[in-house]
Design an enzyme around this catalytic site. Structure first.
Site, PDB file in Angstrom:
ATOM      1  N   HIS A   1      -0.482  -5.958  -4.161  1.00 16.39           N
ATOM      2  CA  HIS A   1      -1.567  -5.003  -3.956  1.00 16.39           C
ATOM      3  C   HIS A   1      -1.864  -4.239  -5.250  1.00 16.39           C
ATOM      4  O   HIS A   1      -3.014  -3.952  -5.566  1.00 16.39           O
ATOM      5  CB  HIS A   1      -1.197  -4.028  -2.843  1.00 16.39           C
ATOM      6  CG  HIS A   1      -2.239  -2.991  -2.596  1.00 16.39           C
ATOM      7  ND1 HIS A   1      -3.501  -3.320  -2.175  1.00 16.39           N
ATOM      8  CD2 HIS A   1      -2.222  -1.649  -2.734  1.00 16.39           C
ATOM      9  CE1 HIS A   1      -4.224  -2.222  -2.066  1.00 16.39           C
ATOM     10  NE2 HIS A   1      -3.471  -1.193  -2.394  1.00 16.39           N
TER      11      HIS A   1
ATOM     12  N   ASP B   1     -11.568  -8.786  -1.807  1.00 12.87           N
ATOM     13  CA  ASP B   1     -10.460  -7.860  -1.549  1.00 12.87           C
ATOM     14  C   ASP B   1      -9.148  -8.628  -1.730  1.00 12.87           C
ATOM     15  O   ASP B   1      -9.158  -9.844  -1.920  1.00 12.87           O
ATOM     16  CB  ASP B   1     -10.562  -7.285  -0.123  1.00 12.87           C
ATOM     17  CG  ASP B   1      -9.964  -5.868  -0.045  1.00 12.87           C
ATOM     18  OD1 ASP B   1      -9.140  -5.514  -0.922  1.00 12.87           O
ATOM     19  OD2 ASP B   1     -10.315  -5.136   0.890  1.00 12.87           O
TER      20      ASP B   1
ATOM     21  N   THR C   1      -7.103  -5.329   9.903  1.00 14.77           N
ATOM     22  CA  THR C   1      -7.991  -5.191  11.057  1.00 14.77           C
ATOM     23  C   THR C   1      -9.429  -5.533  10.709  1.00 14.77           C
ATOM     24  O   THR C   1     -10.250  -5.747  11.587  1.00 14.77           O
ATOM     25  CB  THR C   1      -8.010  -3.741  11.588  1.00 14.77           C
ATOM     26  OG1 THR C   1      -8.358  -2.887  10.501  1.00 14.77           O
ATOM     27  CG2 THR C   1      -6.666  -3.343  12.136  1.00 14.77           C
TER      28      THR C   1
ATOM     29  N   GLY D   1     -11.460  -3.433   9.280  1.00 17.83           N
ATOM     30  CA  GLY D   1     -12.268  -2.218   9.391  1.00 17.83           C
ATOM     31  C   GLY D   1     -13.109  -1.959   8.151  1.00 17.83           C
ATOM     32  O   GLY D   1     -14.312  -1.696   8.241  1.00 17.83           O
TER      33      GLY D   1
ATOM     34  N   ARG E   1       0.806  -1.212   0.000  1.00 14.98           N
ATOM     35  CA  ARG E   1       0.000   0.000   0.000  1.00 14.98           C
ATOM     36  C   ARG E   1       0.844   1.270   0.000  1.00 14.98           C
ATOM     37  O   ARG E   1       0.312   2.359  -0.213  1.00 14.98           O
ATOM     38  CB  ARG E   1      -0.972  -0.014   1.184  1.00 14.98           C
ATOM     39  CG  ARG E   1      -2.178  -0.910   0.852  1.00 14.98           C
ATOM     40  CD  ARG E   1      -3.033  -1.247   2.028  1.00 14.98           C
ATOM     41  NE  ARG E   1      -4.065  -2.221   1.617  1.00 14.98           N
ATOM     42  CZ  ARG E   1      -4.872  -2.846   2.461  1.00 14.98           C
ATOM     43  NH1 ARG E   1      -4.771  -2.612   3.748  1.00 14.98           N
ATOM     44  NH2 ARG E   1      -5.761  -3.702   2.006  1.00 14.98           N
TER      45      ARG E   1
ATOM     46  N   ARG F   1     -14.966  11.206   2.244  1.00 16.86           N
ATOM     47  CA  ARG F   1     -14.722  12.104   3.359  1.00 16.86           C
ATOM     48  C   ARG F   1     -15.624  13.328   3.234  1.00 16.86           C
ATOM     49  O   ARG F   1     -15.739  13.913   2.162  1.00 16.86           O
ATOM     50  CB  ARG F   1     -13.246  12.553   3.371  1.00 16.86           C
ATOM     51  CG  ARG F   1     -12.572  12.334   4.726  1.00 16.86           C
ATOM     52  CD  ARG F   1     -11.068  12.449   4.601  1.00 16.86           C
ATOM     53  NE  ARG F   1     -10.539  11.334   3.820  1.00 16.86           N
ATOM     54  CZ  ARG F   1      -9.568  11.425   2.908  1.00 16.86           C
ATOM     55  NH1 ARG F   1      -9.012  12.589   2.670  1.00 16.86           N
ATOM     56  NH2 ARG F   1      -9.170  10.366   2.230  1.00 16.86           N
TER      57      ARG F   1
ATOM     58  N   ASP G   1     -13.598  -1.566  -1.823  1.00 19.18           N
ATOM     59  CA  ASP G   1     -12.751  -0.413  -2.099  1.00 19.18           C
ATOM     60  C   ASP G   1     -12.821  -0.084  -3.573  1.00 19.18           C
ATOM     61  O   ASP G   1     -12.769  -0.978  -4.425  1.00 19.18           O
ATOM     62  CB  ASP G   1     -11.309  -0.786  -1.708  1.00 19.18           C
ATOM     63  CG  ASP G   1     -10.367   0.383  -1.842  1.00 19.18           C
ATOM     64  OD1 ASP G   1     -10.389   1.272  -0.975  1.00 19.18           O
ATOM     65  OD2 ASP G   1      -9.623   0.426  -2.840  1.00 19.18           O
TER      66      ASP G   1
ATOM     67  N   LYS H   1     -16.477   5.084  -0.185  1.00 23.09           N
ATOM     68  CA  LYS H   1     -16.195   5.761   1.085  1.00 23.09           C
ATOM     69  C   LYS H   1     -15.820   7.185   0.745  1.00 23.09           C
ATOM     70  O   LYS H   1     -14.969   7.426  -0.088  1.00 23.09           O
ATOM     71  CB  LYS H   1     -15.027   5.051   1.779  1.00 23.09           C
ATOM     72  CG  LYS H   1     -14.843   5.412   3.219  1.00 23.09           C
ATOM     73  CD  LYS H   1     -13.882   4.442   3.907  1.00 23.09           C
ATOM     74  CE  LYS H   1     -12.486   4.495   3.263  1.00 23.09           C
ATOM     75  NZ  LYS H   1     -11.590   3.458   3.813  1.00 23.09           N
TER      76      LYS H   1
END
Lengths: 333, 333, 333, 333, 333, 333
Positions: free
Chosen positions: C150, C239, C244, C246, C116, C214, C189, C212
């Site tokens: 990735h 994915d 985690t 999240g 990443r 902001r 994503d 997602k």
């Protein structure tokens, strides 16, 4: 208060940490003492000091006596005899300069050796001139300055930038000042034909060439002849480098057989031996004109020899390289 | 007028594009906070700010909070625990500095780890110290500054220039100031014999050495003995680095068997574990003298421990490296 | 007769010096024991032995127990926790293999970390994935083999050739075998949208995406929404890597708000923490499908987890790489 | 039918283009004629032929007489006098071998010079041993084989793999065979203390060390003393290299002052001068034991000198390197 | 007095050799005349002059008319048609700048081609974008400046630092100024989904995506669909580069089938052909918004086309790069 | 059983993992179709297949249709028109071959362009031939094969080994077979004088040279003359490369003015334009002899043109390079 673990008290710093990065520094190696001093005088700077030892196992040891941190260093060393010792000394000094954090290391090599090992013209041979360039780069030099490479292409053996200068103007200006009548320019070697033409053009003289040819004849394996005419002419024989003087010797013989009158010889690099000098004496040339890219010992200096100094040229180029100014404009280019 | 596609109005330029290239900048990594701050105070500059995140896949993310374009950056990071995390953090910061177009990146690594993996003394092992040097160079560092390499030759593992400093004067000046009578310098290791001699020379004391020998005896595979004499002498045990303290432990035992009186211990790098501290407590040494190249946690600080700071030394060297002034003259060399 | 200065009598040589250059050799590092053994079994070869010590200063020491001179070595090591220790161990092993004159060193890194950190999407950040590639090359690897980078572009961070494999077919073949009705593929994503389309194409299912965004709202700085429709559908969330959890957690919440029915999760790399497992338990997913590029400890294995092994794929690719046969034909490409 | 533009008819090809890539080839340079022949005899192969000229400008010209395309070439050259000529000859031969498309170039340098320039132990000095390593790599060598480096760390100056062998077993096996009673091993130099311990361990003898210390005394700037005891003992003085013999001379003097009886001297590399021999004669040593990594001229061979040949060791290592077999197992490692 | 062998008298030197190292210099290549001039005007400096010849064997010859020694050079060249000629011209100019000893060479390439060859997404293909980066570095560039790389990861293909800028703010500020109601942002490609989200976030608009899927149907191998909704919406179609306009063409068709109203198109790089223009005419878009990273010939400029200049952005970045000031703060980052 | 995640069942392995590393593979690029096929026929191997696309942004895309893992690949591409497209195609193919893990990549470039940019003969020009060599090496080629470099020194621009062949024997054998009486060899250029001598030596003919001189005369800036004599002689004009034919045109004119009879022209590389052909027609040469290093379009083939194929020569050299056999012995060297 002394800095703990040192001999020094720090100097007060004031508002900012100003730096004197990039000042000029001149060093010269064993082979270039005379030249180095002359360059230093021209620039008005004192060459850097260093200690040199040669141990009994022939290892060279160098210790710089002054710091070169952040300096723009010019290291003058030529590849005169003993060639490999001088070359290694140069590389070792580059390493010392690099490890003392010099900002930029410029090697000034008036005579860069191995110019004739510049191609594989037969199988299974090295290209030593490229090896030499690789060594200089691998040791850590950032730039090079040299004079009259045997072939211009050797510049391309370097990946670092450099100034490949010529003593052609120095030599030819001198010859012009002599006003020799009926002059023909002759190259001893066909590989030098193009430069002979440049001489001819500048001196406004015709050109002839010495041709050497291998023949199947056990007695005399090589035959010399002249392409063009020299009958009744004064001759300026030109070359880049003279070593034993064999080619010059043969050329003069065939020139005289073909009716040449007075013969002058001009070249940049003189790497002489006893034999060269013996031949020069035998040849009774009118004048031998060369430069000091290689310093001749006293015993090799003949009365008919004129040695022109490349120091002003090198010094001026060093100055301009340091200042970031054009070198080309020195020659109206 | 705003520059289209940005948030900014250009500043008026005046006659020339002057540049503030080459200003000094100090950063420190996770392992060197105390040291970095102390250096910054000494130099009178504020260390650079950056954000650091460690994601749940343990990847370290760095974002500099201020631009380092064209700056002369000094990045302080030591290789204390966790060694590999700190090392990767250093490399990642170098990459960030490089990609933000720093002019020069100097890594300041007071303790450079893996010094004992510096040769193949048995087949099929790595030379990890060279790997470490390669990594630092490949990441983009231009220079390095470090203290007391395990072997001086590790300097040669780097092709970039650097300053390999020593805390010897810091430590020995302190010992001299204590005026210990009847002192003999002892090295725990034969590989440190030459440095022990330097201690002896500076302290004007005799030297003895601990010899460790492997023998064919299943019970006690190693035998310790003393070369030289320590009977009735106070002893200064010297080394470059102490980890578990095993060698020190064995040395002290054999020293006491051979009649030594008070024993002092001096070394540069202390990479301690619980076991080290336990041994130190058991040994009841007169004094343990070391530096802060690795910051000790509070629990590892003993009453008989004296920690000397290398920050003034590093700061002065950074200042001189930045200014292009000699570092050698700090030590009258 | 014994060779003087050795323990050996030379073997009689016969007429020629035949060489067994280029034989295959397999090693695995600390992080890849299970995987390495499985690969060795598949290939029918015994992995190479070596000693590993970690000293108290955390330095890793490696000693190969068998010679790799002239061998074609495959070193399996993944970048699971502790990431930096495992990475340094890999580099140190490469150095040991290189210095023992291995003919070719292939590193097999099923999970290549730092994927990443593959671009500067904000100023003053590093591109650590390139740093990782540089490190691997500088240590001396000749080729690499890895799974599901990735970003595909990370292949271009390497100058050495490599095989960047995918577990997509392994995972999707398994999902197809389950015959899930009314299935919609959803990516957590937007950066994974193209791969989600590939899933959709292979499974013949529609695709939706979690977005997602902001927003300027102190309470809830990020807003999730679905592009496309999942109402009344079973969902396969896809994915490349889950840490985690999240993103998965948020995605599942918004999917359920939008009417999704059963939710399956498929991904290649699982780098889990306690938190991940807690979330997985809370989410009550139908099935969690992943591979063993990172070996999960027992406590992280849940009843609804299906772990597919990449060992046969890696082994077959190693075999073909060694033999000089096409890897592409494994996938009909 | 002849190939147009060549002298040759092509050979019929048959079904496949089989290749004889990777055959072994042995060359030796000017400095290593005796050694090279001995190695060739051991391996049962005829060393490769080449022409060498040295022109009057001291340039070395090499032309291989046989093709090395695709061969595994071992080039033996030592760094005996004249050191820099021999070194340049080696580099030039590497370039010739490389440009003739050798598959792998292994340089075999029994004595690698400049080992004592292996660190910056004072400011502004080079690390010439690293320079030497860089030159060898830049010229195109793929591997190196050498004997008894001055410091093991010099292996880390190379990025290419190599075999850094030792003559320790050769020398010590010989000493053991002499059964010298009451023997103490003594190192002339503290930097050699660890190797002296290895000698002591193998010979089962105690160890003492000669310490040289600089003092502030204009008359006698250096003071020698013995750490440990030699009173009434026979002594084996050990070192890696002897040049002028100055250290040996001083050591013997102080040993005799301290009561030593018979003194033997053992070392690997003998780079002698007239002065060395004069000192050896004056010292009346019991026996001088060395190897032939540097070939001594007849006049330097004394009656009490024993020269052990490293040729079998080098030949066996060359054979194993070529075959891809372990070298470590030669020494039970 | 004239310097011998030159046309010049040396200038008096005064006390010190001051240097004007590091001055800024701007050059532009054949592809970037308009842009280069505009940047020069912005910076208030006159671009450097050079001669360019193309010989009949298509070889490009460059000769700088002014010296760049020690200068901070910015060379502007884009990769418009003819791409490979422009690319080689750029590399050749870099070589000329390097060999004239420029201090720093910054290449400014508004459109860096081959961005779509950035990974091996199928076997046996090159990663040409990495090749391009390698070529630029090998030619001698020290830094690069570019706009809207096809993938951000291409920054990691460079080891040299650079400024990868974006025209996103330039384009989006313009779109915002138009106050288009009921706007939905649509990406033509799933690989551009994340950037489409950024558009949506800045414009406070919803996002939809065009999905292209390969199906087993000989008639119509590809099927287009919309993920998300555009019914009754005005659409801003966004992309990084438009060539033939095929994707745009298909996207517009499927958008209209799904009820879109007015369609705007915004992208950075326009590499057009006749076909592109024909399609644009047929599509009757509301407005085509792009930048001048590639200069369009007059015939490719349509009435509904708005071309925004990147010159102010590039000029400001050049100025800051030269001055060592932050570029990030241009964007409040 | 199928390998999970692939389309394949593994082949049974048996006892060992034998490898077919190092097999020969031939590819040719767009510029070398005829030549490549001819070489393939000679070697009895089928050239490798690949797909090539050129996108509308002129980007070249290559996909190999067959695996080259571990193969010894020979890629034939010449630098005919369009030069830069062909060069980039070659580099891109090298990248594809490298990334598919070819064992060795040999580029076969019969005509290597930019040979005349081989030195800085004026300030501020590039050395593009070195740039070309750097590009080829940086792309990943391991060896090169080429014919008649403009200057032999260009071999030294490469650090990788190569075979710089000559068509001299091919051309001169043909001329000898014609038995032309009273023949004088003439070079159009003084820089080709040495090769002209080689022609003269092999043909047993005298040599003359065309001299071109710049003079201060606005009307006629260049003056041509003959060094040596051609009166009443048949002439063989020789050169390495002919482009517009300007030099040939001027040479023929001055030769005829000086009494030459029939004029033949021989050279290796013909990079023709319309103008060349027009001049050739006007000149009425006896015969134009050249090779097919550049394939001429039909319209450029004249009745008095003889094109000799270099394919057998290249094929034989490829075969020997692959087999590790001498190339020199093809020429009795």
């Amino acid at each position: 208060m002394k800095i703990p673990g040192t001999k020094y008290e720090p100097s007060p710093l004031g508002d900012n940490l100003s730096s004197n990065f990039g000042a000029i520094k001149l060093f010269y190696g064993s082979s270039a003492a005379e030249l180095g001093k002359e360059i230093g005088d021209y620039l008005g700077i004192k060459p850097g000091a260093y200690d040199k030892n040669v141990f009994s196992n022939e290892n060279i040891f160098i210790r710089l006596r002054e710091s070169v941190r952040g300096q723009d260093v010019y290291l003058v060393q030529t590849m005169s005899s003993p060639v490999h010792d001088n070359f290694m000394e140069m590389l070792i000094m580059i390493d010392a300069l690099k490890r003392d954090s010099a900002w930029r290391i410029n090697v000034v090599v008036p005579y860069l050796s191995y110019g004739r090992s510049d191609k594989k013209d037969q199988p299974r041979v090295p290209i030593t001139a490229r090896l030499i360039a690789n060594m200089i780069e691998a040791a850590g030099a950032d730039r090079y300055i040299t004079i009259d490479l045997h072939a211009g292409q050797i510049q391309g053996f370097f990946n670092i930038p450099g100034d490949a200068l010529t003593a052609f103007h120095l030599l030819s200006d001198y010859v012009i000042s002599k006003n020799i009548p009926d002059l023909t320019v002759v190259s001893t070697d066909l590989g030098y034909a193009k430069q002979a033409r440049n001489w001819g053009q500048k001196l406004n003289s015709p050109v002839a060439l010495v041709e050497k040819r291998r023949v199947d004849n056990a007695e005399r394996p090589e035959v010399m002849s002249i392409i063009g005419s020299v009958d009744g002419r004064n001759v300026l024989l030109v070359d880049d480098e003279v070593n034993t003087g064999g080619s010059v010797f043969n050329a003069v013989k065939v020139l005289r057989e073909n009716g040449a009158r007075k013969i002058y010889l001009a070249f940049t690099h003189g790497f002489f031996t006893e034999k060269t000098i013996a031949r020069f004496k035998e040849l009774e040339l009118e004048e031998i004109i060369l430069t000091n890219t290689i310093i001749q010992p006293e015993k090799y200096r003949l009365p008919n020899m004129t040695v022109l100094s490349v120091a002003p040229l090198l010094a001026e180029v060093i100055k301009r390289a340091h200042q970031g100014r054009s070198v080309g404009e020195l020659f109206d280019e």
